[in-house]
Scaffold this motif. Sequence first.
Motif, PDB file in Angstrom:
ATOM      1  N   ASP A  52     -92.362-104.103  66.067  1.00 19.35           N
ATOM      2  CA  ASP A  52     -91.155-103.552  66.668  1.00 19.35           C
ATOM      3  C   ASP A  52     -91.536-102.692  67.856  1.00 19.35           C
ATOM      4  OD1 ASP A  52     -88.661-102.651  67.314  1.00 19.35           O
ATOM      5  OD2 ASP A  52     -88.353-101.497  65.482  1.00 19.35           O
ATOM      6  N   ARG A  53     -91.079-103.101  69.028  1.00 15.26           N
ATOM      7  CA  ARG A  53     -91.382-102.370  70.254  1.00 15.26           C
ATOM      8  C   ARG A  53     -90.271-101.408  70.639  1.00 15.26           C
ATOM      9  NH1 ARG A  53     -93.321-107.613  73.607  1.00 15.26           N
ATOM     10  NH2 ARG A  53     -95.149-108.069  72.369  1.00 15.26           N
ATOM     11  N   GLY A  54     -89.163-101.446  69.922  1.00 12.29           N
ATOM     12  CA  GLY A  54     -88.038-100.572  70.228  1.00 12.29           C
ATOM     13  C   GLY A  54     -87.146-101.150  71.314  1.00 12.29           C
ATOM     14  N   VAL A  55     -85.926-100.629  71.393  1.00 13.48           N
ATOM     15  CA  VAL A  55     -84.934-101.167  72.331  1.00 13.48           C
ATOM     16  C   VAL A  55     -85.336-101.001  73.786  1.00 13.48           C
ATOM     17  CG1 VAL A  55     -83.002-100.972  70.730  1.00 13.48           C
ATOM     18  CG2 VAL A  55     -83.528 -99.067  72.236  1.00 13.48           C
ATOM     19  N   SER A  56     -86.219-100.065  74.087  1.00 15.51           N
ATOM     20  CA  SER A  56     -86.646 -99.898  75.482  1.00 15.51           C
ATOM     21  C   SER A  56     -87.471-101.089  75.973  1.00 15.51           C
ATOM     22  CB  SER A  56     -87.450 -98.607  75.643  1.00 15.51           C
ATOM     23  OG  SER A  56     -88.633 -98.657  74.875  1.00 15.51           O
ATOM     24  N   ALA A  57     -87.926-101.932  75.040  1.00 11.64           N
ATOM     25  CA  ALA A  57     -88.724-103.103  75.406  1.00 11.64           C
ATOM     26  C   ALA A  57     -87.868-104.351  75.645  1.00 11.64           C
ATOM     27  CB  ALA A  57     -89.754-103.393  74.318  1.00 11.64           C
ATOM     28  N   ILE A  58     -86.551-104.212  75.555  1.00 13.52           N
ATOM     29  CA  ILE A  58     -85.677-105.370  75.794  1.00 13.52           C
ATOM     30  C   ILE A  58     -85.799-105.766  77.257  1.00 13.52           C
ATOM     31  CG2 ILE A  58     -83.305-106.216  75.838  1.00 13.52           C
ATOM     32  CD1 ILE A  58     -82.718-104.266  73.505  1.00 13.52           C
ATOM     33  N   GLU A  59     -86.075-107.045  77.472  1.00  9.77           N
ATOM     34  CA  GLU A  59     -86.266-107.560  78.823  1.00  9.77           C
ATOM     35  C   GLU A  59     -85.296-108.709  79.091  1.00  9.77           C
ATOM     36  OE1 GLU A  59     -90.324-108.782  79.194  1.00  9.77           O
ATOM     37  OE2 GLU A  59     -91.106-106.791  78.725  1.00  9.77           O
ATOM     38  N   ASP A  60     -85.028-108.935  80.358  1.00  9.30           N
ATOM     39  CA  ASP A  60     -84.199-110.066  80.756  1.00  9.30           C
ATOM     40  C   ASP A  60     -84.830-111.355  80.221  1.00  9.30           C
ATOM     41  OD1 ASP A  60     -82.992-108.047  82.166  1.00  9.30           O
ATOM     42  OD2 ASP A  60     -83.446-108.863  84.150  1.00  9.30           O
ATOM     43  N   HIS A  61     -83.982-112.273  79.820  1.00  5.00           N
ATOM     44  CA  HIS A  61     -84.359-113.616  79.358  1.00  5.00           C
ATOM     45  C   HIS A  61     -84.941-113.667  77.951  1.00  5.00           C
ATOM     46  CE1 HIS A  61     -83.451-114.572  83.469  1.00  5.00           C
ATOM     47  NE2 HIS A  61     -84.428-113.795  83.894  1.00  5.00           N
ATOM     48  N   MET A  62     -84.928-112.553  77.209  1.00  4.10           N
ATOM     49  CA  MET A  62     -85.356-112.602  75.803  1.00  4.10           C
ATOM     50  C   MET A  62     -84.250-113.265  74.990  1.00  4.10           C
ATOM     51  SD  MET A  62     -86.912-108.830  74.997  1.00  4.10           S
ATOM     52  CE  MET A  62     -88.505-108.944  74.212  1.00  4.10           C
ATOM     53  N   GLU A  63     -84.631-114.029  73.972  1.00  4.62           N
ATOM     54  CA  GLU A  63     -83.642-114.614  73.076  1.00  4.62           C
ATOM     55  C   GLU A  63     -83.114-113.533  72.142  1.00  4.62           C
ATOM     56  OE1 GLU A  63     -85.456-117.924  71.062  1.00  4.62           O
ATOM     57  OE2 GLU A  63     -85.146-119.233  72.786  1.00  4.62           O
ATOM     58  N   VAL A  64     -81.823-113.634  71.826  1.00 11.40           N
ATOM     59  CA  VAL A  64     -81.186-112.701  70.904  1.00 11.40           C
ATOM     60  C   VAL A  64     -80.916-113.477  69.618  1.00 11.40           C
ATOM     61  CG1 VAL A  64     -79.222-111.181  70.520  1.00 11.40           C
ATOM     62  CG2 VAL A  64     -80.169-111.427  72.824  1.00 11.40           C
ATOM     63  N   ILE A  65     -81.469-112.985  68.517  1.00 13.64           N
ATOM     64  CA  ILE A  65     -81.421-113.673  67.238  1.00 13.64           C
ATOM     65  C   ILE A  65     -80.604-112.860  66.240  1.00 13.64           C
ATOM     66  CG2 ILE A  65     -82.828-114.681  65.387  1.00 13.64           C
ATOM     67  CD1 ILE A  65     -83.428-115.889  68.164  1.00 13.64           C
ATOM     68  N   ALA A  66     -79.630-113.507  65.621  1.00 12.28           N
ATOM     69  CA  ALA A  66     -78.803-112.846  64.602  1.00 12.28           C
ATOM     70  C   ALA A  66     -79.625-112.668  63.321  1.00 12.28           C
ATOM     71  CB  ALA A  66     -77.558-113.673  64.333  1.00 12.28           C
ATOM     72  N   SER A  67     -79.122-111.846  62.406  1.00 15.33           N
ATOM     73  CA  SER A  67     -79.858-111.563  61.173  1.00 15.33           C
ATOM     74  C   SER A  67     -80.051-112.804  60.312  1.00 15.33           C
ATOM     75  CB  SER A  67     -79.146-110.476  60.365  1.00 15.33           C
ATOM     76  OG  SER A  67     -77.856-110.915  59.980  1.00 15.33           O
ATOM     77  N   CYS A  68     -79.219-113.814  60.511  1.00 18.10           N
ATOM     78  CA  CYS A  68     -79.346-115.064  59.760  1.00 18.10           C
ATOM     79  C   CYS A  68     -80.386-116.004  60.362  1.00 18.10           C
ATOM     80  CB  CYS A  68     -77.989-115.765  59.675  1.00 18.10           C
ATOM     81  SG  CYS A  68     -77.297-116.213  61.285  1.00 18.10           S
ATOM     82  N   GLY A  69     -80.940-115.619  61.515  1.00 12.72           N
ATOM     83  CA  GLY A  69     -81.957-116.430  62.170  1.00 12.72           C
ATOM     84  C   GLY A  69     -81.449-117.314  63.289  1.00 12.72           C
ATOM     85  N   LYS A  70     -80.141-117.350  63.489  1.00 16.33           N
ATOM     86  CA  LYS A  70     -79.564-118.189  64.537  1.00 16.33           C
ATOM     87  C   LYS A  70     -79.623-117.474  65.889  1.00 16.33           C
ATOM     88  CE  LYS A  70     -75.252-120.379  66.009  1.00 16.33           C
ATOM     89  NZ  LYS A  70     -73.813-120.499  65.744  1.00 16.33           N
ATOM     90  N   LYS A  71     -79.987-118.239  66.925  1.00 18.52           N
ATOM     91  CA  LYS A  71     -79.962-117.692  68.289  1.00 18.52           C
ATOM     92  C   LYS A  71     -78.510-117.569  68.724  1.00 18.52           C
ATOM     93  CE  LYS A  71     -81.038-119.067  72.994  1.00 18.52           C
ATOM     94  NZ  LYS A  71     -81.623-120.112  73.843  1.00 18.52           N
TER      95      LYS A  71
END
Length: 132
Positions: A52-71
């Motif tokens: 876990d890098r923390g929310v400050s590591a969020i970068e453009d073009h990263m995939e966002v994954i729901a808790s169920c594993g779905k993008k």
Amino acid sequence: MADSIKKNVANAGNAVANAAKDVGSRIATGAEDAVDFVKEKTGMSGPDGGTDRGVSAIEDHMEVIASCGKKVGVVDHVEGNAIKLTKNDSRDGQHHFVPISWVSRVDRHVHLTKNSKETEENWKADAASCAR
């Protein structure tokens, strides 16, 4: 002239040192990504795996994954307390926003605390709505 040569050598030394620091940082990040990738692909990380890098590591073009594993999308950019998702991955062709508070962890992906249904039913139309 000797002072000029000393200055040039010192500047070159500083440039090499800065380049080495940058390369070292990139190698460390790459190694972390490789470990997370192997853990993810082998199932060794469990549901909360990854560094876990923390929310400050969020970068453009990263995939966002729901808790169920779905993008559920791809980060366009972070806007205040919200993640703006690209409209290219949206079924309705619109940008959607998810509050930073929904993020459970950030590794190679942004992982949410909500499943895909909850995310899609509750994402916001603008960043300001995420502050509420």
